[in-house]
Design a protein around this motif. Structure first.
Motif, PDB file in Angstrom:
ATOM      1  N   SER A 196      23.373  -1.743  -5.524  1.00  0.00           N
ATOM      2  CA  SER A 196      23.460  -3.359  -4.869  1.00  0.00           C
ATOM      3  C   SER A 196      23.693  -2.604  -3.571  1.00  0.00           C
ATOM      4  N   GLN A 197      22.041  -1.608  -3.127  1.00  0.00           N
ATOM      5  CA  GLN A 197      21.889  -1.721  -1.791  1.00  0.00           C
ATOM      6  C   GLN A 197      23.041  -1.226  -0.949  1.00  0.00           C
ATOM      7  N   ASN A 198      24.354  -0.643  -0.939  1.00  0.00           N
ATOM      8  CA  ASN A 198      25.241   0.068  -0.520  1.00  0.00           C
ATOM      9  C   ASN A 198      24.831   1.101   0.672  1.00  0.00           C
ATOM     10  N   PHE A 199      24.983   0.895   1.429  1.00  0.00           N
ATOM     11  CA  PHE A 199      24.857   2.610   1.965  1.00  0.00           C
ATOM     12  C   PHE A 199      25.715   3.597   1.774  1.00  0.00           C
ATOM     13  N   SER A 200      26.768   3.292   1.275  1.00  0.00           N
ATOM     14  CA  SER A 200      27.924   4.008   1.089  1.00  0.00           C
ATOM     15  C   SER A 200      27.789   4.810  -0.005  1.00  0.00           C
ATOM     16  N   ARG A 201      26.757   4.959  -1.228  1.00  0.00           N
ATOM     17  CA  ARG A 201      27.117   5.368  -2.391  1.00  0.00           C
ATOM     18  C   ARG A 201      25.901   6.072  -2.401  1.00  0.00           C
ATOM     19  N   HIS A 202      25.774   6.815  -3.639  1.00  0.00           N
ATOM     20  CA  HIS A 202      24.683   7.652  -3.801  1.00  0.00           C
ATOM     21  C   HIS A 202      23.479   7.076  -4.897  1.00  0.00           C
ATOM     22  N   LEU A 203      22.367   7.639  -4.225  1.00  0.00           N
ATOM     23  CA  LEU A 203      20.892   6.271  -4.296  1.00  0.00           C
ATOM     24  C   LEU A 203      21.158   6.967  -6.363  1.00  0.00           C
ATOM     25  N   HIS A 204      21.657   8.183  -6.409  1.00  0.00           N
ATOM     26  CA  HIS A 204      21.587   8.750  -7.957  1.00  0.00           C
ATOM     27  C   HIS A 204      21.821   7.672  -9.253  1.00  0.00           C
ATOM     28  N   ASN A 205      23.172   6.925  -8.378  1.00  0.00           N
ATOM     29  CA  ASN A 205      24.005   6.848  -9.527  1.00  0.00           C
ATOM     30  C   ASN A 205      24.779   5.768  -8.775  1.00  0.00           C
ATOM     31  N   GLY A 206      25.009   5.430  -8.085  1.00  0.00           N
ATOM     32  CA  GLY A 206      25.679   5.306  -7.157  1.00  0.00           C
ATOM     33  C   GLY A 206      27.188   4.985  -7.345  1.00  0.00           C
ATOM     34  N   ASP A 207      27.282   6.007  -7.219  1.00  0.00           N
ATOM     35  CA  ASP A 207      28.788   7.279  -7.340  1.00  0.00           C
ATOM     36  C   ASP A 207      29.030   6.697  -5.648  1.00  0.00           C
ATOM     37  N   PRO A 208      30.271   6.173  -4.449  1.00  0.00           N
ATOM     38  CA  PRO A 208      30.730   7.027  -3.520  1.00  0.00           C
ATOM     39  C   PRO A 208      30.945   8.247  -2.942  1.00  0.00           C
ATOM     40  N   LEU A 209      29.901   8.152  -1.851  1.00  0.00           N
ATOM     41  CA  LEU A 209      29.732   9.694  -0.919  1.00  0.00           C
ATOM     42  C   LEU A 209      30.230   9.981  -0.584  1.00  0.00           C
ATOM     43  N   THR A 210      31.744   9.681  -0.965  1.00  0.00           N
ATOM     44  CA  THR A 210      32.826  10.148  -0.144  1.00  0.00           C
ATOM     45  C   THR A 210      32.974  11.804  -1.267  1.00  0.00           C
ATOM     46  N   ALA A 211      32.502  12.201  -1.893  1.00  0.00           N
ATOM     47  CA  ALA A 211      32.365  12.980  -2.779  1.00  0.00           C
ATOM     48  C   ALA A 211      31.029  13.421  -3.340  1.00  0.00           C
ATOM     49  N   ARG A 212      30.534  14.509  -4.394  1.00  0.00           N
ATOM     50  CA  ARG A 212      29.991  14.526  -5.472  1.00  0.00           C
ATOM     51  C   ARG A 212      29.575  14.122  -6.242  1.00  0.00           C
TER      52      ARG A 212
ATOM     53  N   ALA B 291      20.061  10.631  -0.505  1.00  0.00           N
ATOM     54  CA  ALA B 291      18.792   9.608  -1.497  1.00  0.00           C
ATOM     55  C   ALA B 291      18.037  11.007  -1.440  1.00  0.00           C
ATOM     56  N   ARG B 292      18.012  11.545  -0.564  1.00  0.00           N
ATOM     57  CA  ARG B 292      16.480  12.721  -0.309  1.00  0.00           C
ATOM     58  C   ARG B 292      17.037  13.625  -2.084  1.00  0.00           C
ATOM     59  N   ASP B 293      18.527  14.505  -2.386  1.00  0.00           N
ATOM     60  CA  ASP B 293      18.434  14.809  -3.022  1.00  0.00           C
ATOM     61  C   ASP B 293      17.994  14.047  -3.582  1.00  0.00           C
ATOM     62  N   ALA B 294      18.176  12.957  -4.381  1.00  0.00           N
ATOM     63  CA  ALA B 294      18.080  12.445  -5.452  1.00  0.00           C
ATOM     64  C   ALA B 294      16.680  12.369  -6.143  1.00  0.00           C
ATOM     65  N   LEU B 295      15.744  11.601  -4.846  1.00  0.00           N
ATOM     66  CA  LEU B 295      14.390  11.641  -4.939  1.00  0.00           C
ATOM     67  C   LEU B 295      13.836  13.049  -5.425  1.00  0.00           C
ATOM     68  N   LEU B 296      14.050  14.290  -5.225  1.00  0.00           N
ATOM     69  CA  LEU B 296      14.170  15.493  -5.037  1.00  0.00           C
ATOM     70  C   LEU B 296      13.881  15.396  -6.442  1.00  0.00           C
ATOM     71  N   LEU B 297      15.329  15.359  -7.048  1.00  0.00           N
ATOM     72  CA  LEU B 297      15.597  15.945  -8.199  1.00  0.00           C
ATOM     73  C   LEU B 297      14.539  15.254  -9.389  1.00  0.00           C
ATOM     74  N   LYS B 298      14.252  14.152  -8.999  1.00  0.00           N
ATOM     75  CA  LYS B 298      12.961  13.189  -9.519  1.00  0.00           C
ATOM     76  C   LYS B 298      11.923  13.863  -9.621  1.00  0.00           C
ATOM     77  N   LYS B 299      11.834  14.093  -8.948  1.00  0.00           N
ATOM     78  CA  LYS B 299      10.393  15.342  -8.472  1.00  0.00           C
ATOM     79  C   LYS B 299       9.208  13.955  -8.481  1.00  0.00           C
ATOM     80  N   LEU B 300       9.328  13.063  -7.495  1.00  0.00           N
ATOM     81  CA  LEU B 300       9.377  11.886  -7.039  1.00  0.00           C
ATOM     82  C   LEU B 300       8.537  12.204  -5.445  1.00  0.00           C
ATOM     83  N   ASP B 301       8.724  13.470  -4.879  1.00  0.00           N
ATOM     84  CA  ASP B 301       7.799  14.016  -3.500  1.00  0.00           C
ATOM     85  C   ASP B 301       6.271  15.058  -4.351  1.00  0.00           C
TER      86      ASP B 301
END
Length: 238
Positions: free
Chosen positions: A38-54, A76-86
């Motif tokens: 929901s466009q929250n910059f305190s959450r992981h781009l992978h799945n919305g979990d909090p950035l305070t932990a993995r 975000a970079r980790d999520a995008l590379l995980l999906k091989k979007l690069d």
């Protein structure tokens, strides 16, 4: 939808700074951010979990390197590379929607092909109900309350902040009959049908999006001018 699109556009620089080094369009990252957190910059781009932990949800334990709390850009970079979007190069409409659906998972296509993925199509005529209410848990009656990513991409294009590179531009000789500008909504079904045909044709041009409502008013006339260089006949602007 407008509110969501405008907020994404407002954070364009942040999405671009993350995506450009990887060759990923900012619009893809933007709509994914909306869908996953929901466009929250305190959450992981992978799945919305909090950035305070993995991450705890699937994919679990991301990012694998680094120490929490993570910055949004790191995650975000980790999520995008995980999906091989690069390594993905097909950023046409079809290629973009394919990767968006893959990001969310192929469960709809594989196990419920009668339901078009709400991750893409929620709030559109392509989707009514049926969704995964949790990982692996299906409900035929549940209905997504999120605006689909395809609709957000379209709305940002309508607002002039993105485009579809593979949208064809037809020849002018394919133009349907030109209708007159109308300040009031026409009631004649023949006029409305002709106006809709013209609106549909205008919308096949790159960067032009006109609602096919059968009312040839200001927006239709503006689009007509972009394509032909002149307003609709009868437009008071000339």
């Amino acid at each position: 939808m407008d509110g969501l699109a405008q907020k994404l556009i407002g954070n364009r620089n942040r999405y671009e700074n993350t995506g450009e080094p990887l060759g990923i369009p900012w619009t893809f990252i933007a709509v994914t951010h909306n869908m996953e957190s929901s466009q929250n910059f305190s959450r992981h781009l992978h799945n919305g979990d909090p950035l305070t932990a993995r991450t705890v949800q699937v994919p679990k334990g991301r990012p694998r390197t680094g120490t929490p709390p993570f910055t949004w850009e790191e995650s975000a970079r980790d999520a995008l590379l995980l999906k091989k979007l690069d390594t993905w190069t097909d950023w046409t409409v079809a290629g973009t929607l394919y990767k968006l659906e893959e990001y969310n998972g192929w469960g709809y296509r594989r196990f419920h092909p009668d339901v078009k993925s709400p991750y893409l199509w929620s709030f559109s005529n392509h989707y009514r109900s049926g969704k995964y209410v949790a990982d692996g848990t299906w409900s035929q009656t549940a209905k997504s309350q999120q605006c689909g990513a395809a609709l957000l991409l379209r709305r940002m294009a309508e607002l002039g902040h993105s485009g579809f590179s593979d949208q064809a531009v037809p020849a002018l000789d394919a133009m349907p009959a030109v209708v007159r500008y109308s300040a009031s909504e026409p009631s004649d079904p023949e006029v409305r049908a002709a106006a809709m045909a013209l609106q549909d044709w205008l919308s096949t041009h790159k960067g032009i999006f006109v609602k096919p409502d059968g009312w040839p008013a200001r927006r239709t006339s503006d689009a007509f001018k972009l394509v032909t260089g002149r307003y609709l006949p009868g437009d008071p602007r000339g």
